[in-house]
Scaffold this motif. Sequence first.
Motif, PDB file in Angstrom:
ATOM      1  N   THR A   9       4.672   0.780  -4.480  1.00  0.00           N
ATOM      2  CA  THR A   9       3.236   0.951  -4.665  1.00  0.00           C
ATOM      3  C   THR A   9       2.931   1.213  -6.132  1.00  0.00           C
ATOM      4  OG1 THR A   9       3.204   3.363  -4.327  1.00  0.00           O
ATOM      5  CG2 THR A   9       3.088   1.974  -2.368  1.00  0.00           C
ATOM      6  N   THR A  20      -5.905   1.701  -0.132  1.00  0.00           N
ATOM      7  CA  THR A  20      -4.493   1.346  -0.298  1.00  0.00           C
ATOM      8  C   THR A  20      -3.588   2.443   0.243  1.00  0.00           C
ATOM      9  OG1 THR A  20      -5.034   0.026  -2.248  1.00  0.00           O
ATOM     10  CG2 THR A  20      -2.740   0.660  -1.962  1.00  0.00           C
ATOM     11  N   ARG A  21      -3.904   3.705  -0.094  1.00  0.00           N
ATOM     12  CA  ARG A  21      -3.078   4.804   0.401  1.00  0.00           C
ATOM     13  C   ARG A  21      -3.165   4.899   1.928  1.00  0.00           C
ATOM     14  NH1 ARG A  21      -2.813   9.379   2.586  1.00  0.00           N
ATOM     15  NH2 ARG A  21      -5.042   9.476   2.957  1.00  0.00           N
ATOM     16  N   CYS A  24      -1.015   2.103   3.506  1.00  0.00           N
ATOM     17  CA  CYS A  24       0.415   2.400   3.412  1.00  0.00           C
ATOM     18  C   CYS A  24       0.795   3.524   4.366  1.00  0.00           C
ATOM     19  CB  CYS A  24       0.781   2.772   1.975  1.00  0.00           C
ATOM     20  SG  CYS A  24       0.716   1.400   0.807  1.00  0.00           S
ATOM     21  N   THR A  40       6.815   4.681  -6.362  1.00  0.00           N
ATOM     22  CA  THR A  40       5.441   4.646  -6.839  1.00  0.00           C
ATOM     23  C   THR A  40       5.409   4.590  -8.357  1.00  0.00           C
ATOM     24  OG1 THR A  40       4.666   5.929  -4.940  1.00  0.00           O
ATOM     25  CG2 THR A  40       3.235   5.843  -6.846  1.00  0.00           C
ATOM     26  N   ALA A 199       3.328  -3.322  -2.022  1.00  0.00           N
ATOM     27  CA  ALA A 199       1.993  -3.168  -1.468  1.00  0.00           C
ATOM     28  C   ALA A 199       0.930  -3.857  -2.308  1.00  0.00           C
ATOM     29  CB  ALA A 199       1.646  -1.677  -1.319  1.00  0.00           C
TER      30      ALA A 199
END
Length: 566
Positions: A9, A20-21, A24, A40, A199
């Motif tokens: 990510t 997005t969070r 995921c 990340t 992602a």
Amino acid sequence: MLVRIGLLTEGGHPYASGETRLWCDRLVRGLSQHEFDVYTLGRGTRREDAGRAPLPPHVRQVRTAPPWTAPDGARVGRTPGPRTYRRRDRHRFAGHFEQLVTALCRPGPAGDTTFADGLYGLAELAGERGGLGGALRSETAARTLEAACRAPGARRSAHRATVSDHLALTGRLERVLLPLSLDWYGADGLGAADLCHAASGGAAALPGLLAKRFFGTPLLVTEYGVQLRAHYLTVGGTALGTPARSLLSAFHGRLAAEVYRQAALVTPGNAHARRWQERCGADRGKLRTVYPGMEAERFASVGEGADPGDPRTLVWVGRAEPAKDLAGLLRAFTEVRRAEPGSRLRIVAVPARDPRTAAYLAHCRALAARLFPQDAAGRAAGGGPVSFEEVGGPGAPRLADAYAAGCVIVLSSVAEGFPVNLVEAMLCGRATVSTDTGAVVEVVGGTGLVVPPGDPRALAEACVALLRDPERRARLGAAARARALELFTVEQNLAAFRALYLEALASAPVRRESEALDPDGDPLPFAHPAEAHVPGHWTAAARRAAPRPTPTWAATAAATSGGGRA
């Protein structure tokens, strides 16, 4: 089948908020039969200081890259790796960097691998020497870039680049190429993953490219908003000069093409993103459209209820940004008021998080006061034709309450990716009027009215048509909810990725453990206990205990790099 997945990510899960969070988080929690390692790329320390979301037990580790350099050049973190190279390493760096920037400065023929050769050459150098460090900001990098810009055959924009453009571009490349210097590629990192899932495209997929290159790990790339398109939309607002912007765009275009070429599968979130990916070189045989998943339960009380909402009220819900064209919606509502004097418009905005959003919302408030001056007293008392509210306020304590307030939901955007708010309105069983932009037509699919963007009169006519026809509103709302439940739920999204993981692994070459081979490279009989192949708690233990072969490049990187931290 237990699969170890490296989830890649960029400034998102498990720290940032937003869609997005959430996506995921739903993916990780919904696929609990697999193991996840989260990697990340950080954008700053503020999100990390705020803490991260709680993670389920099958997330084995979370590794975060050091924060990037701020766009204005202020240092907010450090780039891992040595400050200087010896002569031989400087010569290697110059050769690989020359390949990279030469590909940016002039168009190459079809099938040209100059960019990829330079990128992977820099990755090998970074792995063997513990990172690129300050090499990308060195005089060698600036001179190499200048020579490539002035070489015969270079683009006209590259010829016009100045020294400041060279320095600005190398600074940006240092940020984007940060994954090359991280220590994520050892035996307990991406080298041990069965599959890498990025992602998003762009820099977030770079670690997956390296894992594919040096370990043969299959790569799956998901893009709900195409990163290359987002770069094109935002690069114009930066302080970079025109030559530097052109070269940086060329880099992102080449990187996107390489990501699509190496990925086993690419999953666009809609046909709009799919078309972008195909234009950037993605193979149609690798593309699998997977719509984002929404939590239908949040809107079940409205969608399954009998209350059709106020029959005179239009509702707009979303983030107040210029691309949403609230000003055009207000002008369209003047036409609606002439045709239906008792109609109302409720604008329910997400709380503003930046000065630009707050300024645009203030502009829209002022425009509403000018367009409806005779209703100033009523508006102050909360009974005017146009009201501005926030999600979480008294009028809309929940998002579902905002959609329940009216009978027609309006989307007036002139630029849109995947219209999340439109899907939410459909889950609430509301009739919709939308502008034809982004993936709107694909999402609506005949269950709502769609008009051209930037046309207030057409928007007003569609709204009036639905305000005057309650039976049509009911039919469209029921059809919209049925379509949303069929295509846009979390369950559909998880089922799609569960199948895609198996498809990507099935098409990848077989990776044999070094302990299962004899010195001649032949398989050893009975090298693994039989119970390791039987589903159960011992299966996961056997997989974790079995070491993976570590290439020399990865072993050197793990031993010498001072990059990312667990």
